[in-house]
Motif scaffolding. Structure first.
Motif, PDB file in Angstrom:
ATOM      1  N   GLY A  42     -16.702  26.192  -9.439  1.00  0.00           N
ATOM      2  CA  GLY A  42     -16.215  27.341  -8.714  1.00  0.00           C
ATOM      3  C   GLY A  42     -17.311  28.388  -8.543  1.00  0.00           C
ATOM      4  O   GLY A  42     -18.342  28.334  -9.227  1.00  0.00           O
ATOM      5  N   PRO A  43     -17.098  29.331  -7.648  1.00  0.00           N
ATOM      6  CA  PRO A  43     -18.092  30.398  -7.468  1.00  0.00           C
ATOM      7  C   PRO A  43     -18.274  31.204  -8.749  1.00  0.00           C
ATOM      8  O   PRO A  43     -17.324  31.433  -9.500  1.00  0.00           O
ATOM      9  CB  PRO A  43     -17.464  31.262  -6.368  1.00  0.00           C
ATOM     10  CG  PRO A  43     -16.534  30.354  -5.635  1.00  0.00           C
ATOM     11  CD  PRO A  43     -15.993  29.433  -6.678  1.00  0.00           C
TER      12      PRO A  43
ATOM     13  N   GLU B   5      -9.619  28.034 -16.926  1.00  0.00           N
ATOM     14  CA  GLU B   5      -9.652  26.572 -16.937  1.00  0.00           C
ATOM     15  C   GLU B   5      -8.616  26.039 -15.959  1.00  0.00           C
ATOM     16  O   GLU B   5      -7.501  26.569 -15.879  1.00  0.00           O
ATOM     17  CB  GLU B   5      -9.392  26.043 -18.343  1.00  0.00           C
ATOM     18  CG  GLU B   5     -10.486  26.412 -19.336  1.00  0.00           C
ATOM     19  CD  GLU B   5     -10.380  25.671 -20.648  1.00  0.00           C
ATOM     20  OE1 GLU B   5     -11.298  25.816 -21.478  1.00  0.00           O
ATOM     21  OE2 GLU B   5      -9.386  24.943 -20.842  1.00  0.00           O
ATOM     22  N   GLN B   6      -9.000  24.978 -15.241  1.00  0.00           N
ATOM     23  CA  GLN B   6      -8.167  24.455 -14.160  1.00  0.00           C
ATOM     24  C   GLN B   6      -7.995  22.954 -14.318  1.00  0.00           C
ATOM     25  O   GLN B   6      -8.963  22.233 -14.588  1.00  0.00           O
ATOM     26  CB  GLN B   6      -8.841  24.778 -12.818  1.00  0.00           C
ATOM     27  CG  GLN B   6      -8.062  24.356 -11.595  1.00  0.00           C
ATOM     28  CD  GLN B   6      -8.675  24.871 -10.299  1.00  0.00           C
ATOM     29  OE1 GLN B   6      -9.549  25.747 -10.315  1.00  0.00           O
ATOM     30  NE2 GLN B   6      -8.227  24.357  -9.181  1.00  0.00           N
ATOM     31  N   TYR B  88      -9.209  23.184  -4.154  1.00  0.00           N
ATOM     32  CA  TYR B  88      -8.452  24.398  -4.444  1.00  0.00           C
ATOM     33  C   TYR B  88      -9.002  25.047  -5.713  1.00  0.00           C
ATOM     34  O   TYR B  88      -9.241  24.367  -6.710  1.00  0.00           O
ATOM     35  CB  TYR B  88      -6.972  24.086  -4.617  1.00  0.00           C
ATOM     36  CG  TYR B  88      -6.312  23.663  -3.321  1.00  0.00           C
ATOM     37  CD1 TYR B  88      -6.435  22.352  -2.850  1.00  0.00           C
ATOM     38  CD2 TYR B  88      -5.604  24.578  -2.551  1.00  0.00           C
ATOM     39  CE1 TYR B  88      -5.864  21.955  -1.657  1.00  0.00           C
ATOM     40  CE2 TYR B  88      -5.013  24.189  -1.351  1.00  0.00           C
ATOM     41  CZ  TYR B  88      -5.149  22.876  -0.913  1.00  0.00           C
ATOM     42  OH  TYR B  88      -4.583  22.497   0.280  1.00  0.00           O
ATOM     43  N   PHE B  89      -9.189  26.350  -5.667  1.00  0.00           N
ATOM     44  CA  PHE B  89      -9.685  27.110  -6.814  1.00  0.00           C
ATOM     45  C   PHE B  89      -8.686  28.182  -7.211  1.00  0.00           C
ATOM     46  O   PHE B  89      -8.168  28.908  -6.352  1.00  0.00           O
ATOM     47  CB  PHE B  89     -11.010  27.811  -6.479  1.00  0.00           C
ATOM     48  CG  PHE B  89     -12.159  26.882  -6.255  1.00  0.00           C
ATOM     49  CD1 PHE B  89     -12.527  26.505  -4.973  1.00  0.00           C
ATOM     50  CD2 PHE B  89     -12.895  26.386  -7.328  1.00  0.00           C
ATOM     51  CE1 PHE B  89     -13.590  25.645  -4.756  1.00  0.00           C
ATOM     52  CE2 PHE B  89     -13.963  25.526  -7.113  1.00  0.00           C
ATOM     53  CZ  PHE B  89     -14.304  25.160  -5.828  1.00  0.00           C
ATOM     54  N   CYS B  90      -8.431  28.289  -8.500  1.00  0.00           N
ATOM     55  CA  CYS B  90      -7.701  29.434  -9.013  1.00  0.00           C
ATOM     56  C   CYS B  90      -8.720  30.456  -9.506  1.00  0.00           C
ATOM     57  O   CYS B  90      -9.884  30.121  -9.771  1.00  0.00           O
ATOM     58  CB  CYS B  90      -6.762  29.035 -10.140  1.00  0.00           C
ATOM     59  SG  CYS B  90      -7.581  28.342 -11.604  1.00  0.00           S
ATOM     60  N   SER B 100     -13.139  35.601 -11.682  1.00  0.00           N
ATOM     61  CA  SER B 100     -13.604  34.465 -12.489  1.00  0.00           C
ATOM     62  C   SER B 100     -12.827  33.247 -12.003  1.00  0.00           C
ATOM     63  O   SER B 100     -11.593  33.257 -12.006  1.00  0.00           O
ATOM     64  CB  SER B 100     -13.340  34.701 -13.975  1.00  0.00           C
ATOM     65  OG  SER B 100     -14.068  35.822 -14.440  1.00  0.00           O
ATOM     66  N   PHE B 101     -13.547  32.210 -11.581  1.00  0.00           N
ATOM     67  CA  PHE B 101     -12.945  31.045 -10.946  1.00  0.00           C
ATOM     68  C   PHE B 101     -12.833  29.870 -11.902  1.00  0.00           C
ATOM     69  O   PHE B 101     -13.655  29.688 -12.813  1.00  0.00           O
ATOM     70  CB  PHE B 101     -13.801  30.604  -9.756  1.00  0.00           C
ATOM     71  CG  PHE B 101     -13.677  31.465  -8.539  1.00  0.00           C
ATOM     72  CD1 PHE B 101     -14.429  32.626  -8.419  1.00  0.00           C
ATOM     73  CD2 PHE B 101     -12.815  31.117  -7.505  1.00  0.00           C
ATOM     74  CE1 PHE B 101     -14.309  33.428  -7.293  1.00  0.00           C
ATOM     75  CE2 PHE B 101     -12.700  31.907  -6.375  1.00  0.00           C
ATOM     76  CZ  PHE B 101     -13.447  33.068  -6.274  1.00  0.00           C
ATOM     77  N   GLY B 102     -11.815  29.030 -11.651  1.00  0.00           N
ATOM     78  CA  GLY B 102     -11.757  27.728 -12.279  1.00  0.00           C
ATOM     79  C   GLY B 102     -12.749  26.793 -11.607  1.00  0.00           C
ATOM     80  O   GLY B 102     -13.381  27.147 -10.609  1.00  0.00           O
TER      81      GLY B 102
END
Lengths: 114, 111
Positions: A42-43, B5-6, B88-90, B100-102
């Motif tokens: 992720g970014p 965390e994803q 897809y990113f949470c 802050s991304f998963g």
């Protein structure tokens, strides 16, 4: 199209060269962010501006990186003496402070350092 | 700082079935949770978000749920279509600025 534009879309450079990227945010958005995204991740936050003031820099942003946002409009991100580890997608996002706090991302600049 | 965390990292579903992606976060002060869809060669696009004062939000075929006590939130896509195939990113936001991304979930919808 979110209204955030970035230029160039792709950049290939040799190790040791300097590169500069530009981001044009949505008009009158007062916050502008830079993120870096590597393959399969992720970014990650790099830095952000509120108007022309740079308010926060991540530890990811080494001394070789510098960002500016003169006049609080467009922003530039410069990387000096590029290294192969700098290869990534550099994303810009803009936000209108106080209005839902949604960040809108541009298409990104993909940097490849040979 | 915030750690998101994803799961899962990849998800393959038959067209018309549902897809569920789950995320957990570490900072109890986080109060804004957006979901982004990223197609190949493009930047992330916001598809839905939820704030800490809401437990569930729905927009057509997409819904998001938030459990603040357990510090997890989920994305639900119903009646999946081929155009739902993407990464897809949470994300979570706790300090009024950075997200802050998963690590992302690659969703493939099989026709």
């Amino acid at each position: 199209d979110t209204g955030v534009s970035q230029d160039p879309r792709h950049k290939i450079t040799k190790r040791g060269q300097n590169v500069t990227f530009r981001c044009d945010p949505i008009s009158e958005h007062n916050r502008l962010y830079w993120y870096r995204q590597t393959l399969g991740q992720g970014p990650e936050f790099l830095t952000y501006f509120q108007n022309e003031a740079q308010l926060e820099k991540s530890r990811l942003l080494s001394d070789r990186f510098s960002a500016e946002r003169p006049k609080g409009s467009f922003s530039t991100l410069e990387i000096q003496r590029t290294e192969q580890g700098d290869s990534a997608m550099y994303l810009c996002a803009s936000e209108s402070l106080g209005v839902h706090n949604e960040q809108f991302f541009g298409p990104g600049t993909r940097l490849t350092v040979l | 700082g915030e750690n998101v965390e994803q799961h899962p990292s990849t998800l393959s579903v038959q067209e018309g079935d549902s897809a569920v992606i789950k995320c957990t976060y570490s900072d109890s002060a986080s109060n804004y949770f957006p979901w982004y869809k990223q197609e190949l060669g493009k930047g992330p696009q916001l598809i839905i978000d939820i704030r800490s004062n809401v437990g569930e939000k729905k927009d057509q075929r997409i819904a998001v749920t938030l459990n603040k006590t357990a510090k997890h939130f989920s994305l639900h896509i119903t009646e999946t279509q081929p155009e739902d195939s993407a990464v897809y990113f949470c994300a979570a936001r706790s300090n009024d600025y950075k997200l802050s991304f998963g690590a992302g979930t690659t969703v493939t919808v099989r026709a």
